[in-house]
Design a protein around this motif. Structure first.
Motif, PDB file in Angstrom:
ATOM      1  N   ARG A   1      -9.957 -40.037 -33.928  1.00  0.00           N
ATOM      2  CA  ARG A   1     -10.240 -38.609 -33.977  1.00  0.00           C
ATOM      3  C   ARG A   1     -10.690 -38.167 -35.374  1.00  0.00           C
ATOM      4  O   ARG A   1     -11.002 -36.988 -35.577  1.00  0.00           O
ATOM      5  CB  ARG A   1      -8.997 -37.812 -33.534  1.00  0.00           C
ATOM      6  CG  ARG A   1      -8.625 -38.050 -32.058  1.00  0.00           C
ATOM      7  CD  ARG A   1      -7.296 -37.408 -31.681  1.00  0.00           C
ATOM      8  NE  ARG A   1      -7.204 -36.033 -32.147  1.00  0.00           N
ATOM      9  CZ  ARG A   1      -6.235 -35.556 -32.930  1.00  0.00           C
ATOM     10  NH1 ARG A   1      -5.247 -36.348 -33.309  1.00  0.00           N
ATOM     11  NH2 ARG A   1      -6.240 -34.317 -33.319  1.00  0.00           N
TER      12      ARG A   1
ATOM     13  N   CYS B   1      -8.931 -37.983 -38.123  1.00  0.00           N
ATOM     14  CA  CYS B   1      -7.941 -37.056 -38.694  1.00  0.00           C
ATOM     15  C   CYS B   1      -6.979 -37.737 -39.663  1.00  0.00           C
ATOM     16  O   CYS B   1      -6.584 -38.881 -39.469  1.00  0.00           O
ATOM     17  CB  CYS B   1      -7.113 -36.432 -37.572  1.00  0.00           C
ATOM     18  SG  CYS B   1      -8.025 -35.179 -36.672  1.00  0.00           S
TER      19      CYS B   1
ATOM     20  N   ASP C   1      -8.793 -32.773 -39.647  1.00  0.00           N
ATOM     21  CA  ASP C   1     -10.065 -33.431 -39.329  1.00  0.00           C
ATOM     22  C   ASP C   1     -10.931 -33.435 -40.586  1.00  0.00           C
ATOM     23  O   ASP C   1     -11.444 -32.391 -41.007  1.00  0.00           O
ATOM     24  CB  ASP C   1     -10.758 -32.680 -38.192  1.00  0.00           C
ATOM     25  CG  ASP C   1     -12.101 -33.313 -37.829  1.00  0.00           C
ATOM     26  OD1 ASP C   1     -12.556 -34.215 -38.548  1.00  0.00           O
ATOM     27  OD2 ASP C   1     -12.681 -32.891 -36.810  1.00  0.00           O
TER      28      ASP C   1
ATOM     29  N   THR D   1     -15.414 -34.395 -39.305  1.00  0.00           N
ATOM     30  CA  THR D   1     -16.375 -33.409 -38.777  1.00  0.00           C
ATOM     31  C   THR D   1     -16.998 -32.531 -39.870  1.00  0.00           C
ATOM     32  O   THR D   1     -18.230 -32.420 -39.931  1.00  0.00           O
ATOM     33  CB  THR D   1     -15.706 -32.551 -37.690  1.00  0.00           C
ATOM     34  OG1 THR D   1     -15.123 -33.425 -36.717  1.00  0.00           O
ATOM     35  CG2 THR D   1     -16.710 -31.640 -37.004  1.00  0.00           C
TER      36      THR D   1
ATOM     37  N   ARG E   1     -19.491 -34.562 -41.813  1.00  0.00           N
ATOM     38  CA  ARG E   1     -20.660 -34.935 -41.018  1.00  0.00           C
ATOM     39  C   ARG E   1     -21.590 -33.730 -40.879  1.00  0.00           C
ATOM     40  O   ARG E   1     -22.811 -33.847 -40.970  1.00  0.00           O
ATOM     41  CB  ARG E   1     -20.214 -35.438 -39.650  1.00  0.00           C
ATOM     42  CG  ARG E   1     -21.358 -36.022 -38.835  1.00  0.00           C
ATOM     43  CD  ARG E   1     -20.841 -36.779 -37.627  1.00  0.00           C
ATOM     44  NE  ARG E   1     -19.845 -35.982 -36.923  1.00  0.00           N
ATOM     45  CZ  ARG E   1     -18.819 -36.484 -36.228  1.00  0.00           C
ATOM     46  NH1 ARG E   1     -18.656 -37.785 -36.145  1.00  0.00           N
ATOM     47  NH2 ARG E   1     -17.958 -35.694 -35.627  1.00  0.00           N
ATOM     48  N   GLU E   2     -20.991 -32.560 -40.647  1.00  0.00           N
ATOM     49  CA  GLU E   2     -21.815 -31.355 -40.470  1.00  0.00           C
ATOM     50  C   GLU E   2     -22.501 -30.953 -41.772  1.00  0.00           C
ATOM     51  O   GLU E   2     -23.662 -30.557 -41.780  1.00  0.00           O
ATOM     52  CB  GLU E   2     -20.951 -30.215 -39.918  1.00  0.00           C
ATOM     53  CG  GLU E   2     -20.645 -30.447 -38.436  1.00  0.00           C
ATOM     54  CD  GLU E   2     -19.663 -29.461 -37.837  1.00  0.00           C
ATOM     55  OE1 GLU E   2     -19.122 -28.611 -38.596  1.00  0.00           O
ATOM     56  OE2 GLU E   2     -19.416 -29.546 -36.617  1.00  0.00           O
TER      57      GLU E   2
END
Lengths: 322, 322
Positions: free
Chosen positions: B79, B81, B95, B98, B101-102
């Protein structure tokens, strides 16, 4: 690959040699056993093996694709030689691969017996479908092997690791491995027998004192028998053995964390007497690793593991050659 | 694969976070460091990391191909995390993948810090060219990781094994891992400090009694300092530590038998004081396994191992996607 054709697996121990024909999907079709009579020398032993293989092959009514040997070690796999004066007296530098290859005209694989048994269990036993299987054999010695993604884990230079000799208690007995208190020195059959003999000498166990004709004749099986009959000293020895085994399993989990640990060997025939204590001890280390996720299973192929695994090694040899 | 483009490696510890840009052949081009100030919460920490990455990327003048994080665990890799209230207070279920990555629009890998450091050392350090490298980090804790054919060894369910907690002496101190006398409980910095504090309390070491302003302030480094100055109690503690480390290495060799064991961490900065004793102890187990063939080497990438390994994890993620 053609469906037709069988594999031959040979399981060579210090006392007996077994050979079997195995289908390509891991089914043992037929097997036979002979005493190896190692003291008569390797030439006689190699002849016994050749005749045994001929007998089982004759029963197969199918062509033999390849042949594998799982042998009591040490071995020199590269050269296909057995280097084992310990359990096969006189067998030093014995090339077992060449004569079999010449006689049967097929590829021949040679593996350590612990590795072969683990391959067999991973292929056709309790480890089927798992990607990471450790096999722990507790008998006269403690054998250790690890199959990862279908392959034998090998150490530096292709050597066989000896996980049966990981440290358990530095205050324990001396072992030929060079350490004190390794797993084998504490839980193998002769180790349990030694503890039992001490208990009998110290008059701590009426059961053990009368279990054998002499104190030196007391064996591990007497301890398990005494425990079943409620002898306190035997129960204590069984408990101590269970704790040592659990500690060994904990270190295996800490380092390798396999999916399955397959348990086998003479001492583990009494696993039922020890299972509860082993599981309780292991629950204590389910803190920083998911110990409960590691499946503990008794061997499902039993005494056939060696033949099956030797046949699997023979099959892998064919696949490598493709 | 295009030669152009760099990898970014992030090394997230309990105190500091480092980020660096690394070439595709494992050269660290530029790196920076910031305090993570974990107590200010994950949101603030993630912002710090993002700014740090932007800074190092700006220096690279090349496109970023992918990004890797080596983080102090426990983690949930699946996940992405961090689950670490222990060394990153307040960081539970954070997390980290994410947002990165964004923000950078590239694949992001997350690995345990011990695994990342070992990947770094295998890629660009003492493990280069070896097929099987164990890395043992002895500092505040004992980290263990194993790289086999360039890949991190993972346990059941993808979990990180904890080889730093293998059993050394069941009469040893209790550890949070659930056992007594595991390697970490005997040789990590705090363990050595505790033994030293006992020696000082027991008036067994004039050096340690005056080494710090209070007995509770005595640290592992004082022991090594005292040993260098010839204090008998410190010499004894160093000897005891060396024996425990050697026993841990012996069990690693028995089970895994890697080509190389890379040693690193604060305690092993004093390896020179312990090397002779460690090697002598290990020679004793060169009987049933070729212990002498296992190379013991100090880390060559030092504090950069984490950044390099995180970058390597980022590179492996790209290769998997191909």
């Amino acid at each position: 690959m053609a469906e037709q054709g069988v594999l031959v697996g040979i399981d060579l121990g210090g006392t007996n040699v077994r050979a079997g024909v195995v289908s390509q999907s891991g089914e043992l079709l037929h097997w036979e056993e002979q005493p190896i009579e190692a003291q008569r020398g390797p030439e006689s032993g190699l002849a016994t093996i050749a005749v045994l293989v001929e007998n089982v092959v004759e029963q197969a009514h199918q062509p033999v694709l390849s042949l594998g040997i799982g042998s009591t070690g040490p071995l020199d796999r590269e050269r296909g030689c057995i280097q084992n004066p310990y359990t096969l007296p006189g067998w030093e530098d014995v090339d077992i691969v060449t004569p079999l290859r010449e006689r049967f005209n097929v590829p021949v694989a040679l593996e350590n017996d612990a590795d072969a048994a683990a391959l067999g269990e991973a292929w056709a036993g309790a480890g089927r479908g798992a990607a990471s299987i450790v096999m722990l054999t507790i008998g006269t010695g403690v054998g250790f092997a690890w199959i990862r993604n279908g392959e034998i884990h090998r150490g530096v230079g292709g050597e066989h690791p000896e996980g049966g000799h990981i440290l358990i208690d530095p205050a324990g007995p001396e072992c030929y491995c060079g350490a004190r208190g390794c797993l084998e020195s504490l839980v193998a059959g002769p180790a349990i027998a030694r503890f039992a003999q001490q208990a009998a000498s110290g008059k701590r166990s009426p059961f053990l004192e009368s279990a054998a004709e002499a104190i030196e004749a007391i064996e591990a099986r007497h301890v398990f028998e005494g425990a079943r009959q409620g002898d306190p000293a035997c129960l204590e020895l069984v408990d101590q053995t269970a704790v040592h085994i659990a500690r060994g399993l904990a270190s295996i989990m800490m380092m390798i964390l396999p999916e399955v640990i397959v348990l086998t060997g003479g001492v583990l025939r009494s696993y039922g007497l020890m299972e509860e204590r082993i599981r309780t001890e292991l629950e204590r280390v389910d803190v920083i690793i998911p110990a409960r996720q590691v499946k503990l299973q008794l061997s499902q192929t039993g005494q056939q593991a060696g033949i099956l695994g030797a046949a699997r090694a023979a099959q892998l040899l064919l696949q490598e050659a493709l």
